[in-house]
Design a protein around this motif. Structure first.
Motif, PDB file in Angstrom:
ATOM      1  N   MET A   1     -21.282 -23.467 -19.695  1.00 30.58           N
ATOM      2  CA  MET A   1     -20.654 -24.771 -19.822  1.00 30.58           C
ATOM      3  C   MET A   1     -19.166 -24.625 -19.477  1.00 30.58           C
ATOM      4  O   MET A   1     -18.515 -23.671 -19.876  1.00 30.58           O
ATOM      5  N   SER A   2     -18.659 -25.558 -18.736  1.00 33.45           N
ATOM      6  CA  SER A   2     -17.264 -25.472 -18.324  1.00 33.45           C
ATOM      7  C   SER A   2     -16.338 -25.765 -19.498  1.00 33.45           C
ATOM      8  O   SER A   2     -16.754 -26.274 -20.543  1.00 33.45           O
ATOM      9  N   TRP A   3     -15.090 -25.446 -19.324  1.00 36.94           N
ATOM     10  CA  TRP A   3     -14.114 -25.659 -20.393  1.00 36.94           C
ATOM     11  C   TRP A   3     -13.945 -27.138 -20.698  1.00 36.94           C
ATOM     12  O   TRP A   3     -13.674 -27.518 -21.829  1.00 36.94           O
ATOM     13  N   LEU A   4     -14.153 -28.000 -19.698  1.00 34.95           N
ATOM     14  CA  LEU A   4     -14.035 -29.437 -19.923  1.00 34.95           C
ATOM     15  C   LEU A   4     -15.157 -29.946 -20.830  1.00 34.95           C
ATOM     16  O   LEU A   4     -14.924 -30.772 -21.715  1.00 34.95           O
ATOM     17  N   GLY A   5     -16.347 -29.421 -20.637  1.00 31.65           N
ATOM     18  CA  GLY A   5     -17.464 -29.782 -21.508  1.00 31.65           C
ATOM     19  C   GLY A   5     -17.233 -29.312 -22.939  1.00 31.65           C
ATOM     20  O   GLY A   5     -17.515 -30.030 -23.900  1.00 31.65           O
ATOM     21  N   LYS A   6     -16.712 -28.093 -23.087  1.00 29.23           N
ATOM     22  CA  LYS A   6     -16.411 -27.575 -24.426  1.00 29.23           C
ATOM     23  C   LYS A   6     -15.331 -28.411 -25.099  1.00 29.23           C
ATOM     24  O   LYS A   6     -15.409 -28.698 -26.299  1.00 29.23           O
ATOM     25  N   LEU A   7     -14.332 -28.802 -24.329  1.00 24.67           N
ATOM     26  CA  LEU A   7     -13.274 -29.634 -24.872  1.00 24.67           C
ATOM     27  C   LEU A   7     -13.819 -30.989 -25.319  1.00 24.67           C
ATOM     28  O   LEU A   7     -13.469 -31.490 -26.390  1.00 24.67           O
TER      29      LEU A   7
END
Length: 93
Positions: A1-7
């Motif tokens: 999962m990309s950092w944007l999804g985690k954010l």
């Protein structure tokens, strides 16, 4: 999962927590210090204020510590460069 999804999921989790805390802590309270009494706010707002104040103080502490260590590092690096230049000049003579 990309950092944007985690954010996104982190912000969503914090938002859900804040709304749940707001729904549960609706009792109005006033804090009293020695001679001063605060306005009546719900428990949620007092907790949120304390949390944000803690975040701010922690951030200021980190900035202070980082700046102090950065200055110390710069000073040590300068002394090391001076010592290396002096050693190089001694080796050349």
């Amino acid at each position: 999962m990309s950092w944007l999804g985690k954010l996104f999921w982190a912000v969503l989790a914090v938002g859900v927590f804040l709304f749940a805390a707001l729904a549960v802590n609706q009792d109005k309270i006033a804090l009293q210090f020695v001679v001063w009494r605060t306005p009546e706010w719900s428990v949620f707002w007092w907790l949120l204020l304390a949390f944000l104040l803690g975040l701010l103080l922690g951030l200021l502490g980190i900035v202070w510590s980082t700046a102090r260590l950065s200055l110390r590092n710069r000073r040590v690096t300068r002394r090391l460069n001076d010592a290396e230049r002096e050693l190089a000049s001694i080796r050349q003579s």
